[in-house]
Design a protein around this motif. Structure first.
Motif, PDB file in Angstrom:
ATOM      1  N   MET A   1       0.828  -1.188   0.000  1.00  0.00           N
ATOM      2  CA  MET A   1       0.000   0.000   0.000  1.00  0.00           C
ATOM      3  C   MET A   1       0.876   1.258   0.000  1.00  0.00           C
ATOM      4  SD  MET A   1      -3.256  -0.868   0.155  1.00  0.00           S
ATOM      5  CE  MET A   1      -4.472  -0.264   1.239  1.00  0.00           C
ATOM      6  N   LYS A   2       1.934   1.235   0.804  1.00  0.00           N
ATOM      7  CA  LYS A   2       2.805   2.409   0.848  1.00  0.00           C
ATOM      8  C   LYS A   2       3.520   2.616  -0.484  1.00  0.00           C
ATOM      9  CE  LYS A   2       3.607   2.448   5.815  1.00  0.00           C
ATOM     10  NZ  LYS A   2       4.580   2.272   6.890  1.00  0.00           N
ATOM     11  N   THR A   3       3.824   1.530  -1.173  1.00  0.00           N
ATOM     12  CA  THR A   3       4.459   1.645  -2.488  1.00  0.00           C
ATOM     13  C   THR A   3       3.473   2.222  -3.492  1.00  0.00           C
ATOM     14  OG1 THR A   3       5.922  -0.215  -1.992  1.00  0.00           O
ATOM     15  CG2 THR A   3       5.670   0.376  -4.309  1.00  0.00           C
ATOM     16  N   ILE A   4       2.236   1.772  -3.459  1.00  0.00           N
ATOM     17  CA  ILE A   4       1.224   2.311  -4.367  1.00  0.00           C
ATOM     18  C   ILE A   4       1.020   3.799  -4.094  1.00  0.00           C
ATOM     19  CG2 ILE A   4      -1.211   2.225  -5.040  1.00  0.00           C
ATOM     20  CD1 ILE A   4      -1.127  -0.802  -4.341  1.00  0.00           C
ATOM     21  N   ALA A   5       0.961   4.161  -2.804  1.00  0.00           N
ATOM     22  CA  ALA A   5       0.736   5.558  -2.418  1.00  0.00           C
ATOM     23  C   ALA A   5       1.954   6.446  -2.669  1.00  0.00           C
ATOM     24  CB  ALA A   5       0.336   5.642  -0.951  1.00  0.00           C
ATOM     25  N   GLY A   6       3.137   5.830  -2.789  1.00  0.00           N
ATOM     26  CA  GLY A   6       4.333   6.602  -3.087  1.00  0.00           C
ATOM     27  C   GLY A   6       5.208   6.928  -1.898  1.00  0.00           C
ATOM     28  N   SER A   7       4.863   6.416  -0.718  1.00  0.00           N
ATOM     29  CA  SER A   7       5.720   6.693   0.434  1.00  0.00           C
ATOM     30  C   SER A   7       6.881   5.706   0.542  1.00  0.00           C
ATOM     31  CB  SER A   7       4.908   6.737   1.735  1.00  0.00           C
ATOM     32  OG  SER A   7       4.221   5.541   1.937  1.00  0.00           O
ATOM     33  N   LEU A   8       6.827   4.613  -0.221  1.00  0.00           N
ATOM     34  CA  LEU A   8       7.961   3.697  -0.369  1.00  0.00           C
ATOM     35  C   LEU A   8       8.265   3.579  -1.863  1.00  0.00           C
ATOM     36  CD1 LEU A   8       7.237   0.649   1.989  1.00  0.00           C
ATOM     37  CD2 LEU A   8       8.957   2.431   2.293  1.00  0.00           C
ATOM     38  N   VAL A   9       9.538   3.625  -2.219  1.00  0.00           N
ATOM     39  CA  VAL A   9       9.945   3.528  -3.615  1.00  0.00           C
ATOM     40  C   VAL A   9       9.782   2.089  -4.095  1.00  0.00           C
ATOM     41  CG1 VAL A   9      11.883   3.829  -5.213  1.00  0.00           C
ATOM     42  CG2 VAL A   9      11.559   5.435  -3.334  1.00  0.00           C
ATOM     43  N   ALA A  10       9.213   1.938  -5.277  1.00  0.00           N
ATOM     44  CA  ALA A  10       9.049   0.609  -5.873  1.00  0.00           C
ATOM     45  C   ALA A  10      10.414   0.053  -6.265  1.00  0.00           C
ATOM     46  CB  ALA A  10       8.146   0.691  -7.098  1.00  0.00           C
ATOM     47  N   SER A  11      10.671  -1.197  -5.903  1.00  0.00           N
ATOM     48  CA  SER A  11      11.938  -1.821  -6.282  1.00  0.00           C
ATOM     49  C   SER A  11      11.838  -2.500  -7.643  1.00  0.00           C
ATOM     50  CB  SER A  11      12.378  -2.830  -5.217  1.00  0.00           C
ATOM     51  OG  SER A  11      11.374  -3.821  -5.048  1.00  0.00           O
ATOM     52  N   ALA A  12      10.623  -2.745  -8.093  1.00  0.00           N
ATOM     53  CA  ALA A  12      10.386  -3.346  -9.410  1.00  0.00           C
ATOM     54  C   ALA A  12       8.936  -3.066  -9.799  1.00  0.00           C
ATOM     55  CB  ALA A  12      10.636  -4.850  -9.353  1.00  0.00           C
ATOM     56  N   GLY A  13       8.648  -3.235 -11.069  1.00  0.00           N
ATOM     57  CA  GLY A  13       7.280  -3.079 -11.542  1.00  0.00           C
ATOM     58  C   GLY A  13       6.864  -1.625 -11.706  1.00  0.00           C
ATOM     59  N   ARG A  14       5.559  -1.451 -11.956  1.00  0.00           N
ATOM     60  CA  ARG A  14       5.013  -0.121 -12.172  1.00  0.00           C
ATOM     61  C   ARG A  14       3.724   0.039 -11.384  1.00  0.00           C
ATOM     62  NH1 ARG A  14       3.897   0.871 -18.191  1.00  0.00           N
ATOM     63  NH2 ARG A  14       2.773  -1.062 -17.904  1.00  0.00           N
ATOM     64  N   VAL A  15       3.378   1.274 -11.097  1.00  0.00           N
ATOM     65  CA  VAL A  15       2.111   1.613 -10.478  1.00  0.00           C
ATOM     66  C   VAL A  15       1.341   2.426 -11.502  1.00  0.00           C
ATOM     67  CG1 VAL A  15       0.944   2.818  -8.588  1.00  0.00           C
ATOM     68  CG2 VAL A  15       3.125   1.650  -8.162  1.00  0.00           C
ATOM     69  N   LEU A  16       0.198   1.890 -11.927  1.00  0.00           N
ATOM     70  CA  LEU A  16      -0.619   2.561 -12.927  1.00  0.00           C
ATOM     71  C   LEU A  16      -1.911   3.037 -12.278  1.00  0.00           C
ATOM     72  CD1 LEU A  16      -0.266   0.017 -15.877  1.00  0.00           C
ATOM     73  CD2 LEU A  16       0.981   2.158 -15.574  1.00  0.00           C
ATOM     74  N   LEU A  17      -2.297   4.248 -12.611  1.00  0.00           N
ATOM     75  CA  LEU A  17      -3.581   4.801 -12.200  1.00  0.00           C
ATOM     76  C   LEU A  17      -4.347   5.022 -13.493  1.00  0.00           C
ATOM     77  CD1 LEU A  17      -5.455   5.838 -10.009  1.00  0.00           C
ATOM     78  CD2 LEU A  17      -4.335   8.055 -10.178  1.00  0.00           C
TER      79      LEU A  17
END
Length: 175
Positions: A1-17
């Motif tokens: 959830m924090k990765t989706i919200a942007g408070s943790l940096v994604a180590s792989a993959g993408r977050v699409l809205l």
């Protein structure tokens, strides 16, 4: 959830809205784009009143000209959670756990999210409050997408179109 919200940096993959890749955006930019997170533990500001906790969301207005006026959005939130209107002048830290959860959700709803993310929304709540919260969220179904991380399966079953489980790091969908 924090990765989706942007408070943790994604180590792989993408977050699409929708079609938009928000992976490299900062958390506040993702909030402006329509992602709203109600974190585990609620994170309300205990020394501010209920109204002041809600009014903090006004800071997004300059970046979201599509938003209805604050008073209109506040009236919608008060209709969902009348207890918050009753407690408007009370300090956030003096609210019960259920009232604090209402406040945290109301704050996210004031942002008119495209996606509402709830992390363990029933944690520490009495069964009657859980039922009330489930009914409120069920009434919002269809207005926006919801991602809910929750251990209470009964709570999820009445709300969701799809349940995905994680076991030993692997995602499994409920048939």
């Amino acid at each position: 959830m924090k990765t989706i919200a942007g408070s943790l940096v994604a180590s792989a993959g993408r977050v699409l809205l929708g079609e938009r890749d928000v992976t490299r955006m900062k958390a506040f930019e993702r909030a402006r784009a329509g992602l709203a997170l109600v974190p585990e533990g609620r994170h309300i500001l205990a020394t501010l009143t209920v109204h002041d906790n809600l009014a903090l969301t006004r800071s997004i207005e300059a970046h979201r000209p599509d938003l209805p006026p604050f008073e209109e959005r506040l009236a919608e939130v008060h209709a969902l959670f009348p207890r918050l209107k009753e407690r408007a002048r009370q300090l956030g830290g003096s609210l019960s756990g259920g009232e604090q959860q209402m406040l945290a959700i109301a704050r996210a709803l004031l942002l008119k999210p495209r996606v509402l993310m709830l992390d363990e929304p029933t944690q520490g709540l009495a069964p009657i409050v859980v039922r009330s919260l489930a009914a409120t969220l069920a009434g919002l179904k269809g207005r926006f997408s919801m991602i809910i991380v929750e251990q209470n399966k009964a709570f999820l079953e009445g709300l969701t179109d799809r349940i995905v489980w994680m076991r030993a790091g692997q995602l499994k969908e409920t048939p």
